[in-house]
Scaffold this motif. Sequence first.
Motif, PDB file in Angstrom:
ATOM      1  N   GLN A 127       0.819  -1.204   0.000  1.00 35.92           N
ATOM      2  CA  GLN A 127       0.000   0.000   0.000  1.00 35.92           C
ATOM      3  C   GLN A 127       0.863   1.268   0.000  1.00 35.92           C
ATOM      4  O   GLN A 127       0.351   2.352  -0.212  1.00 35.92           O
ATOM      5  N   LYS A 128       2.161   1.108   0.244  1.00 34.88           N
ATOM      6  CA  LYS A 128       3.062   2.258   0.238  1.00 34.88           C
ATOM      7  C   LYS A 128       3.887   2.296  -1.052  1.00 34.88           C
ATOM      8  O   LYS A 128       4.701   3.164  -1.234  1.00 34.88           O
ATOM      9  N   SER A 129       3.671   1.320  -1.913  1.00 37.29           N
ATOM     10  CA  SER A 129       4.459   1.242  -3.141  1.00 37.29           C
ATOM     11  C   SER A 129       3.631   1.736  -4.315  1.00 37.29           C
ATOM     12  O   SER A 129       2.887   2.693  -4.206  1.00 37.29           O
ATOM     13  N   VAL A 130       3.750   1.058  -5.447  1.00 38.17           N
ATOM     14  CA  VAL A 130       3.095   1.531  -6.667  1.00 38.17           C
ATOM     15  C   VAL A 130       1.653   1.053  -6.782  1.00 38.17           C
ATOM     16  O   VAL A 130       1.020   1.226  -7.805  1.00 38.17           O
ATOM     17  N   GLY A 131       1.154   0.437  -5.755  1.00 39.99           N
ATOM     18  CA  GLY A 131      -0.205  -0.087  -5.812  1.00 39.99           C
ATOM     19  C   GLY A 131      -0.163  -1.592  -5.889  1.00 39.99           C
ATOM     20  O   GLY A 131       0.759  -2.182  -6.439  1.00 39.99           O
ATOM     21  N   HIS A 132      -1.156  -2.250  -5.341  1.00 38.41           N
ATOM     22  CA  HIS A 132      -1.149  -3.706  -5.270  1.00 38.41           C
ATOM     23  C   HIS A 132      -1.894  -4.286  -6.447  1.00 38.41           C
ATOM     24  O   HIS A 132      -3.069  -4.016  -6.656  1.00 38.41           O
ATOM     25  N   LEU A 133      -1.192  -5.086  -7.253  1.00 36.55           N
ATOM     26  CA  LEU A 133      -1.775  -5.689  -8.433  1.00 36.55           C
ATOM     27  C   LEU A 133      -1.777  -7.202  -8.318  1.00 36.55           C
ATOM     28  O   LEU A 133      -0.898  -7.792  -7.694  1.00 36.55           O
ATOM     29  N   PHE A 134      -2.754  -7.819  -8.949  1.00 36.35           N
ATOM     30  CA  PHE A 134      -2.852  -9.268  -8.995  1.00 36.35           C
ATOM     31  C   PHE A 134      -2.034  -9.750 -10.190  1.00 36.35           C
ATOM     32  O   PHE A 134      -2.243  -9.305 -11.316  1.00 36.35           O
ATOM     33  N   THR A 135      -1.064 -10.638  -9.964  1.00 35.26           N
ATOM     34  CA  THR A 135      -0.191 -11.093 -11.038  1.00 35.26           C
ATOM     35  C   THR A 135      -0.872 -12.178 -11.860  1.00 35.26           C
ATOM     36  O   THR A 135      -1.239 -13.223 -11.335  1.00 35.26           O
ATOM     37  N   ASN A 136      -1.043 -11.909 -13.142  1.00 37.16           N
ATOM     38  CA  ASN A 136      -1.637 -12.880 -14.055  1.00 37.16           C
ATOM     39  C   ASN A 136      -0.552 -13.771 -14.639  1.00 37.16           C
ATOM     40  O   ASN A 136       0.493 -13.284 -15.091  1.00 37.16           O
ATOM     41  N   ILE A 137      -0.764 -15.075 -14.629  1.00 41.57           N
ATOM     42  CA  ILE A 137       0.173 -16.043 -15.189  1.00 41.57           C
ATOM     43  C   ILE A 137      -0.418 -16.532 -16.503  1.00 41.57           C
ATOM     44  O   ILE A 137      -1.467 -17.170 -16.515  1.00 41.57           O
ATOM     45  N   VAL A 138       0.255 -16.228 -17.602  1.00 39.87           N
ATOM     46  CA  VAL A 138      -0.330 -16.453 -18.931  1.00 39.87           C
ATOM     47  C   VAL A 138       0.671 -17.169 -19.844  1.00 39.87           C
ATOM     48  O   VAL A 138       1.882 -17.144 -19.599  1.00 39.87           O
ATOM     49  N   PRO A 139       0.191 -17.796 -20.936  1.00 42.31           N
ATOM     50  CA  PRO A 139       1.090 -18.454 -21.907  1.00 42.31           C
ATOM     51  C   PRO A 139       1.987 -17.456 -22.616  1.00 42.31           C
ATOM     52  O   PRO A 139       1.756 -16.241 -22.574  1.00 42.31           O
ATOM     53  N   GLU A 140       3.000 -17.980 -23.318  1.00 43.21           N
ATOM     54  CA  GLU A 140       4.012 -17.144 -23.959  1.00 43.21           C
ATOM     55  C   GLU A 140       3.414 -16.154 -24.955  1.00 43.21           C
ATOM     56  O   GLU A 140       3.798 -14.979 -24.975  1.00 43.21           O
ATOM     57  N   SER A 141       2.482 -16.620 -25.791  1.00 36.39           N
ATOM     58  CA  SER A 141       1.925 -15.746 -26.823  1.00 36.39           C
ATOM     59  C   SER A 141       1.241 -14.528 -26.219  1.00 36.39           C
ATOM     60  O   SER A 141       1.366 -13.410 -26.719  1.00 36.39           O
ATOM     61  N   THR A 142       0.526 -14.723 -25.131  1.00 36.57           N
ATOM     62  CA  THR A 142      -0.147 -13.616 -24.452  1.00 36.57           C
ATOM     63  C   THR A 142       0.850 -12.750 -23.698  1.00 36.57           C
ATOM     64  O   THR A 142       0.742 -11.519 -23.684  1.00 36.57           O
TER      65      THR A 142
END
Length: 266
Positions: free
Chosen positions: A181-196
């Motif tokens: 909360q003190k950094s750049v904002g909390h994001l949910f990390t998406n794990i996706v295939p290489e093409s995406t």
Amino acid sequence: LDPGESGQVQEKIYQQWYHDDPQKLYEWILATDSDHIQSILPQILCGMPNTYTFSKQMAEILLDKHRGDMSLAIVRPTCVGASFKEPMPGWIDKVGAGATLFLASGLGHLSILQGYPETVGDQIPVDMVTNVILTAVLRLKSEPNTLHIYHSSSSTRNPITWGYARTITYKYFGTPGRMAQKSVGHLFTNIVPESTFRMAFFINYRLPALLYQRFGQVVGLIATGKLAGKRPDESFPTITQNAAKTQYLVKRLRLLTQAFLPFVSN
């Protein structure tokens, strides 16, 4: 290592080698210029994912070859993480291995990762690895001229997928008062295939960072009459310095995703 048809790496020395003699290759590497080695690295690795796994297998073969009648124990930990109990839960001496990935994700710096969320992310607490090493030493003392190999891992007994690790990282850093909360904002990390991943990383990271850097260089050129390089000094405006730092951060994030690709994809 080739796990064979079982899909599991066994507790044994895998003697198959993709070069004539690991000893000769080892001596050649020591005597060869690093730039030349880098230029032919794919041929040296022979399909292995990285130098990390390649050098480990080479070391095991050489240790077994030269040990003579000396007792030898090889402990194979998977991705070593923070402690489970000792000296305290969550203890870690530095940010490395999986902790780097979790920290980058938790702080909101890394919102996308190449791989598959259902892949097992084999993490093992550092105190468990230490206990295995100590136990292995005691066993060698009572069994002279022996070779033992121990796996220190959790994948077959208590598997945790990268998707689940991503979820608990998100929950931990999303708790009120955490650093996210003190950094750049909390994001949910998406794990996706290489093409995406390639397209998404370019749109979300590389392109904005490049445009920001160019804008910072223009501002710096107007203010100082000089074109800022990769690391502009304090004579340049703050925006120029920050733009260069952002570009550096994006490059480091890309290296991080590349380093973990074999572990998140297999």
